[in-house]
Design a protein around this motif. Structure first.
Motif, short mmCIF file in Angstrom:
data_model
loop_
_atom_site.label_atom_id
_atom_site.label_comp_id
_atom_site.label_asym_id
_atom_site.label_seq_id
_atom_site.Cartn_x
_atom_site.Cartn_y
_atom_site.Cartn_z
N THR A 15 -17.84 -4.96 -43.70
CA THR A 15 -18.08 -5.97 -44.74
C THR A 15 -19.37 -6.72 -44.41
O THR A 15 -19.90 -6.63 -43.30
CB THR A 15 -16.92 -6.98 -44.83
OG1 THR A 15 -16.83 -7.69 -43.61
CG2 THR A 15 -15.60 -6.29 -45.11
N TRP A 16 -19.85 -7.46 -45.39
CA TRP A 16 -21.04 -8.29 -45.20
C TRP A 16 -20.61 -9.67 -44.73
O TRP A 16 -19.68 -10.27 -45.26
CB TRP A 16 -21.83 -8.40 -46.49
CG TRP A 16 -23.01 -9.29 -46.37
CD1 TRP A 16 -23.15 -10.56 -46.87
CD2 TRP A 16 -24.22 -9.01 -45.67
NE1 TRP A 16 -24.38 -11.07 -46.54
CE2 TRP A 16 -25.06 -10.14 -45.79
CE3 TRP A 16 -24.68 -7.93 -44.95
CZ2 TRP A 16 -26.33 -10.20 -45.22
CZ3 TRP A 16 -25.94 -7.98 -44.38
CH2 TRP A 16 -26.76 -9.10 -44.52
N SER A 17 -21.30 -10.19 -43.72
CA SER A 17 -21.06 -11.55 -43.24
C SER A 17 -22.25 -12.41 -43.65
O SER A 17 -23.33 -12.30 -43.06
CB SER A 17 -20.89 -11.57 -41.72
OG SER A 17 -20.87 -12.91 -41.26
N ALA A 18 -22.04 -13.27 -44.64
CA ALA A 18 -23.11 -14.19 -45.07
C ALA A 18 -23.45 -15.16 -43.95
O ALA A 18 -24.61 -15.55 -43.78
CB ALA A 18 -22.68 -14.93 -46.32
N GLU A 19 -22.44 -15.55 -43.18
CA GLU A 19 -22.64 -16.49 -42.08
C GLU A 19 -23.59 -15.92 -41.02
O GLU A 19 -24.46 -16.62 -40.51
CB GLU A 19 -21.29 -16.82 -41.44
CG GLU A 19 -21.38 -17.80 -40.29
CD GLU A 19 -20.01 -18.09 -39.68
OE1 GLU A 19 -19.98 -18.46 -38.50
OE2 GLU A 19 -18.99 -17.96 -40.39
N ASP A 20 -23.40 -14.63 -40.71
CA ASP A 20 -24.23 -13.98 -39.69
C ASP A 20 -25.44 -13.27 -40.28
O ASP A 20 -26.32 -12.82 -39.55
CB ASP A 20 -23.40 -12.97 -38.90
CG ASP A 20 -22.26 -13.63 -38.15
OD1 ASP A 20 -22.53 -14.57 -37.38
OD2 ASP A 20 -21.09 -13.22 -38.35
N ASN A 21 -25.45 -13.10 -41.61
CA ASN A 21 -26.49 -12.36 -42.30
C ASN A 21 -26.59 -10.93 -41.76
O ASN A 21 -27.68 -10.40 -41.59
CB ASN A 21 -27.84 -13.09 -42.20
CG ASN A 21 -28.81 -12.64 -43.28
OD1 ASN A 21 -28.41 -12.34 -44.40
ND2 ASN A 21 -30.08 -12.60 -42.93
N LYS A 22 -25.41 -10.35 -41.48
CA LYS A 22 -25.33 -8.98 -40.96
C LYS A 22 -24.04 -8.35 -41.47
O LYS A 22 -23.16 -9.02 -41.98
CB LYS A 22 -25.29 -8.99 -39.42
CG LYS A 22 -26.56 -9.46 -38.78
CD LYS A 22 -26.44 -9.39 -37.27
CE LYS A 22 -27.75 -9.88 -36.65
NZ LYS A 22 -27.73 -9.83 -35.21
N SER A 34 -14.88 -6.77 -33.17
CA SER A 34 -15.82 -6.63 -34.29
C SER A 34 -17.17 -6.19 -33.75
O SER A 34 -17.43 -6.27 -32.55
CB SER A 34 -15.96 -7.95 -35.05
OG SER A 34 -16.52 -8.95 -34.22
N TRP A 35 -18.01 -5.71 -34.68
CA TRP A 35 -19.35 -5.27 -34.30
C TRP A 35 -20.32 -5.70 -35.39
O TRP A 35 -20.15 -5.34 -36.55
CB TRP A 35 -19.39 -3.75 -34.13
CG TRP A 35 -20.66 -3.28 -33.55
CD1 TRP A 35 -21.81 -2.96 -34.23
CD2 TRP A 35 -20.96 -3.08 -32.18
NE1 TRP A 35 -22.79 -2.58 -33.36
CE2 TRP A 35 -22.28 -2.64 -32.08
CE3 TRP A 35 -20.22 -3.24 -31.02
CZ2 TRP A 35 -22.89 -2.35 -30.87
CZ3 TRP A 35 -20.82 -2.94 -29.81
CH2 TRP A 35 -22.13 -2.51 -29.74
N LEU A 36 -21.34 -6.46 -35.03
CA LEU A 36 -22.35 -6.92 -35.97
C LEU A 36 -23.60 -6.06 -35.89
O LEU A 36 -24.04 -5.68 -34.80
CB LEU A 36 -22.74 -8.36 -35.68
CG LEU A 36 -21.71 -9.44 -35.98
CD1 LEU A 36 -22.20 -10.78 -35.44
CD2 LEU A 36 -21.43 -9.53 -37.46
N ASP A 37 -24.20 -5.79 -37.07
CA ASP A 37 -25.47 -5.07 -37.09
C ASP A 37 -26.16 -5.32 -38.42
O ASP A 37 -25.51 -5.63 -39.42
CB ASP A 37 -25.25 -3.57 -36.89
CG ASP A 37 -26.49 -2.90 -36.31
OD1 ASP A 37 -27.51 -2.79 -37.04
OD2 ASP A 37 -26.46 -2.53 -35.13
#
Length: 74
Positions: A15-22, A34-37
């Motif tokens: 999913t898109w994370s607006a908070e992390d912009n990733k 979780s994994w952010l990219d």
């Protein structure tokens, strides 16, 4: 890293994370992971690889693995 077969049966989503912009990769059976990219495909492969590492560690420590959502009886 190759995924142990046990990790391939789990339910993944990105999913898109607006908070992390990733993009954030998630696994339903491992809600604390979780994994952010910045790239959607890398968020997916990142969470799959992370779960594979956790599963391998759990197997080596003789820990019980979560039951995959697809294997749960309703």
């Amino acid at each position: 890293m190759r995924c142990p077969m046990d990790s391939k049966k789990y339910t993944y989503r990105v999913t898109w994370s607006a908070e992390d912009n990733k993009y954030v990769g998630l696994c339903a059976e491992f809600p604390s992971l979780s994994w952010l990219d910045t790239e959607q495909s890398k968020a997916f492969s990142g969470i799959v690889d992370l779960v594979a590492e956790v599963v391998a560690d759990m197997i080596s420590n003789n820990e019980k693995l979560p039951i995959a959502l697809s294997e749960k009886k309703v």
